[in-house]
Design an enzyme around this catalytic site. Structure first.
Site, PDB file in Angstrom:
ATOM      1  N   ASP A  83       0.869  -1.155   0.000  1.00 26.68           N
ATOM      2  CA  ASP A  83       0.000   0.000   0.000  1.00 26.68           C
ATOM      3  C   ASP A  83       0.917   1.220   0.000  1.00 26.68           C
ATOM      4  OD1 ASP A  83      -2.299   1.641   0.335  1.00 26.68           O
ATOM      5  OD2 ASP A  83      -1.991   1.657   2.496  1.00 26.68           O
ATOM      6  N   ASP A 130      -0.085   4.983   1.170  1.00 22.20           N
ATOM      7  CA  ASP A 130      -0.255   5.943   2.265  1.00 22.20           C
ATOM      8  C   ASP A 130      -0.189   5.250   3.626  1.00 22.20           C
ATOM      9  OD1 ASP A 130      -0.827   8.303   0.588  1.00 22.20           O
ATOM     10  OD2 ASP A 130      -2.554   7.103  -0.024  1.00 22.20           O
ATOM     11  N   ASP A 140      -1.615  -0.728   6.065  1.00 22.97           N
ATOM     12  CA  ASP A 140      -1.880  -0.160   7.393  1.00 22.97           C
ATOM     13  C   ASP A 140      -3.333  -0.275   7.812  1.00 22.97           C
ATOM     14  OD1 ASP A 140      -3.170   3.011   7.150  1.00 22.97           O
ATOM     15  OD2 ASP A 140      -2.511   1.975   5.349  1.00 22.97           O
TER      16      ASP A 140
END
Length: 469
Positions: free
Chosen positions: A16, A18, A324
């Site tokens: 991922d 961000d 996250d």
């Protein structure tokens, strides 16, 4: 399954973007996101301007893993079995007696099974599990406070029972869409994107040389490298150029933007086809399949799997994905993709895990004092730090049943990490200098709950295990 996990055993390594490859300066970013949402409510929906006024102390409320119960305006922190550990109405903490009044003597939150088995969103609740959403939970609390104050508790209850005004939640969703819409970056709409474009170093941490070398070493070792983000291509390009350099595309075999996770994993190809991009504009015709590496938009896991099979020459290539968000990355990657998953949990650093040297260096270079946000040097709590009001992200210490006796329970967020992640780390910097064949102990129901965290477990879990032994 082996009790150890190694990157060298994986054919495909995905990330991922961000809060995973790109680490943000959380204090500055959280304040920007809060202001983005609040300013929309004030300027476009007529909310009280006091929403824009905050003090450093109020940020203690900002805590990842909360669920806003839209039926009564409460925010709740859940245990692994779905019981309510702590709750507020707006930002006002509910006592044990008040929690029991709302949720019964067993403190059971009635929507837990729906959330726990699917992580889907609902008209009755909203789960805050990432830093882009997180300031919205704080704003929700403050708006509920204002509704109680303005409408008067008695009048409010007569008109709506204990329910939050539905228009309020519609306004919150409108604020999110206004600031994060896929066209907002190009159009300079909202507050968030224009601010990041104007001063990216204020919000984005550059990747260390060790992370860049780590990515190159994996590609040189024959690994297929993926970047899969729900951010649109124009924002992805700005972020990647800032954190990795102008040549960032050379680091990845496949880049997928506007992936709209978790739908990327759960939807079938005709529901979410891949699309090509021309000058950051998606082709209106969806692709029937993926036949080569490159940069794509939207998409689905089955078509990606077919391409990975071709690229690796294996019928079942082994994929690991770093992310996250439990809702968007870890749960769907594990459940639908059957991937290994590594969860980035910055809260580990709030509980005794040392920051990496690269992170310390980045923090030291963030901004000259005169350019820092007004809360940066006034004791504003980092969103990843332990909250005085909400306690630990991993293990909650609370009083129940009207007694003074303290109880420790694993939080639902912590339980999910152990169930759906292969391992958890505070940041990719923590493992970038390790050899690819390093063997990490993985989470396992047969192992202590502290097994699976690298470089070490958070303090609250260590203390809890000591009490159990």
């Amino acid at each position: 399954m082996s009790e150890y996990f190694s990157l060298s055993d994986c054919d495909v390594i995905g990330f991922d973007l961000d809060h995973t490859l790109c680490r943000y300066h959380l204090k500055e970013t959280s304040r920007l996101i809060y202001d983005s949402f609040a300013r929309y409510l004030v300027e476009h929906k007529g909310y009280d301007k006091d929403l824009l006024n905050l003090t450093p102390a109020t940020w203690d409320f900002c805590f990842k893993g909360l669920v806003v119960d839209l039926e009564d305006g409460n925010l709740v922190k859940l245990a692994e079995d779905g019981t309510v550990l702590r709750a507020t109405h707006g930002t006002s903490e509910l006592s044990t007696e008040e929690i029991i009044k709302h949720y019964g003597s067993k403190r059971e939150w009635k929507h837990f099974n729906n959330l726990n088995t699917s992580f889907t969103r609902s008209a009755k609740y909203y789960f805050y599990d990432n830093y882009f959403d997180l300031p919205g939970a704080f704003l929700c609390g403050r708006v509920v406070d204002m509704l109680v104050l303005i409408l008067n508790i008695i009048l409010f209850c007569q008109q709506h029972g204990n329910e939050v005004n539905s228009d309020f939640w519609k306004d919150m969703i409108a604020a999110i869409e206004h600031n994060y819409n896929t066209s907002a970056f190009k159009e300079d709409a909202g507050t968030y994107f224009p601010s990041v474009k104007r001063d990216p170093s204020r919000y984005l941490q550059t990747c260390s040389d060790s992370v860049k070398s780590w990515l190159r070493s994996m590609k040189n070792a024959g690994k297929v490298l993926l970047l899969i983000t729900s951010s649109h291509s124009d924002y992805c390009r700005l972020v990647c150029e800032h954190i990795l350099g102008k040549d960032f595309e050379e680091l990845f075999d496949i880049i997928i933007t506007n992936a709209l996770k978790p739908g990327f994993f759960s939807l079938v190809p005709h529901q979410r086809p891949f699309r090509t991009l021309v000058n950051d504009t998606e082709d209106s015709e969806g692709l029937l399949s993926l036949d080569k590496p490159g940069w794509y938009s939207q998409g689905n896991w089955p078509h990606l799997r077919e391409l990975l099979q071709t690229m690796t020459g294996k019928s079942e290539p082994k994929v690991v994905y770093f992310g996250d968000s439990m809702r968007s990355d870890i749960f769907p990657g594990s459940s639908f993709g059957k991937w290994e998953t590594v969860m980035i949990v910055e809260e580990m650093e709030g509980e005794g895990v040392p920051k990496s040297d690269a992170a310390m260096s980045n923090e030291a270079q963030v901004e000259p004092l005169e350019k820092k946000g007004k809360f940066e040097d006034q004791g504003m709590k980092a969103p990843s730090a332990v909250s005085q009001q909400w306690g630990s992200y991993f293990v909650d210490v609370h009083k129940s049943g009207g007694r003074d006796e303290e109880h420790q329970k694993m939080t639902w967020c912590c339980y999910c990490i152990h169930k759906y992640s292969t391992m958890a780390i505070p940041s990719v910097e923590h493992i970038a200098d390790l050899p690819l064949d390093y063997k990490f102990p993985r989470f396992s129901p047969d192992k202590p709950c502290t097994t699976g965290y690298y470089p070490r477990p958070p303090d609250s879990l260590l203390k809890w295990c000591e009490c159990l032994s």
